[in-house]
Design a protein around this motif. Structure first.
Motif, short mmCIF file in Angstrom:
data_model
loop_
_atom_site.label_atom_id
_atom_site.label_comp_id
_atom_site.label_asym_id
_atom_site.label_seq_id
_atom_site.Cartn_x
_atom_site.Cartn_y
_atom_site.Cartn_z
N ASN A 65 0.83 -1.20 0.00
CA ASN A 65 0.00 0.00 0.00
C ASN A 65 0.87 1.26 0.00
O ASN A 65 0.60 2.21 -0.73
N VAL A 66 1.92 1.24 0.79
CA VAL A 66 2.82 2.40 0.86
C VAL A 66 3.51 2.61 -0.49
O VAL A 66 3.59 3.74 -0.97
N LYS A 67 3.97 1.52 -1.11
CA LYS A 67 4.63 1.63 -2.42
C LYS A 67 3.71 2.25 -3.46
O LYS A 67 4.11 3.14 -4.21
N VAL A 68 2.48 1.75 -3.51
CA VAL A 68 1.52 2.26 -4.49
C VAL A 68 1.21 3.72 -4.22
O VAL A 68 1.20 4.55 -5.13
N THR A 69 0.96 4.06 -2.97
CA THR A 69 0.65 5.43 -2.61
C THR A 69 1.81 6.36 -2.95
O THR A 69 1.61 7.43 -3.54
N LEU A 70 3.02 5.95 -2.64
CA LEU A 70 4.21 6.73 -2.94
C LEU A 70 4.37 6.91 -4.45
O LEU A 70 4.69 8.00 -4.93
N HIS A 71 4.11 5.85 -5.19
CA HIS A 71 4.19 5.94 -6.66
C HIS A 71 3.18 6.95 -7.19
O HIS A 71 3.51 7.78 -8.04
N LEU A 72 1.95 6.89 -6.69
CA LEU A 72 0.91 7.83 -7.15
C LEU A 72 1.25 9.27 -6.77
O LEU A 72 1.03 10.19 -7.56
N ILE A 73 1.80 9.46 -5.58
CA ILE A 73 2.19 10.81 -5.15
C ILE A 73 3.26 11.35 -6.09
O ILE A 73 3.18 12.50 -6.56
N ARG A 74 4.27 10.54 -6.38
CA ARG A 74 5.35 10.97 -7.27
C ARG A 74 4.85 11.20 -8.69
O ARG A 74 5.27 12.14 -9.35
N LYS A 75 3.96 10.34 -9.15
CA LYS A 75 3.40 10.47 -10.50
C LYS A 75 2.61 11.78 -10.61
O LYS A 75 2.77 12.52 -11.57
N ASN A 76 1.77 12.06 -9.61
CA ASN A 76 0.99 13.30 -9.63
C ASN A 76 1.88 14.52 -9.52
O ASN A 76 1.62 15.56 -10.13
N LYS A 77 2.95 14.40 -8.73
CA LYS A 77 3.88 15.52 -8.58
C LYS A 77 4.57 15.82 -9.90
O LYS A 77 4.70 16.97 -10.30
N SER A 78 4.99 14.78 -10.63
CA SER A 78 5.67 15.00 -11.91
C SER A 78 4.69 15.55 -12.95
O SER A 78 5.07 16.35 -13.78
N LYS A 79 3.43 15.16 -12.89
CA LYS A 79 2.43 15.75 -13.79
C LYS A 79 2.25 17.23 -13.50
O LYS A 79 2.15 18.04 -14.40
#
Length: 85
Positions: A65-79
């Motif tokens: 869950n942490v990995k997925v959440t962190l990935h989504l946070i980073r993905k949204n940040k780069s967008k």
């Protein structure tokens, strides 16, 4: 030999100190994330350099869950950064 005993003692002492420091870091992290929203907690703990398993333990979530959440946070940040360009 005396040198080997000193090296072993230093290694043992290092392990004890390392465990205590990790405990202090986790306690400080718990205090830092106190009233924050889950994504903010993940971002803060990650920025503090904590490992995925440590973040999971502190937040009560699974490592996945942490990995997925962190990935989504980073993905949204780069967008968001691409929009600004």
């Amino acid at each position: 030999s005396k040198k080997e005993r000193c090296e072993k003692m230093n290694s043992d002492q290092f392990s004890i100190i390392e465990k205590k420091l990790n405990t202090v870091i986790k306690l400080l992290a718990i205090q830092a994330i106190g009233d924050k929203e889950y994504r903010q907690q993940i971002t803060l703990l990650d920025s503090m350099g904590l490992q995925i398993n440590d973040i999971a333990e502190l937040t009560g979530k699974t490592a996945n869950n942490v990995k997925v959440t962190l990935h989504l946070i980073r993905k949204n940040k780069s967008k968001g950064e691409k929009k600004d360009e």
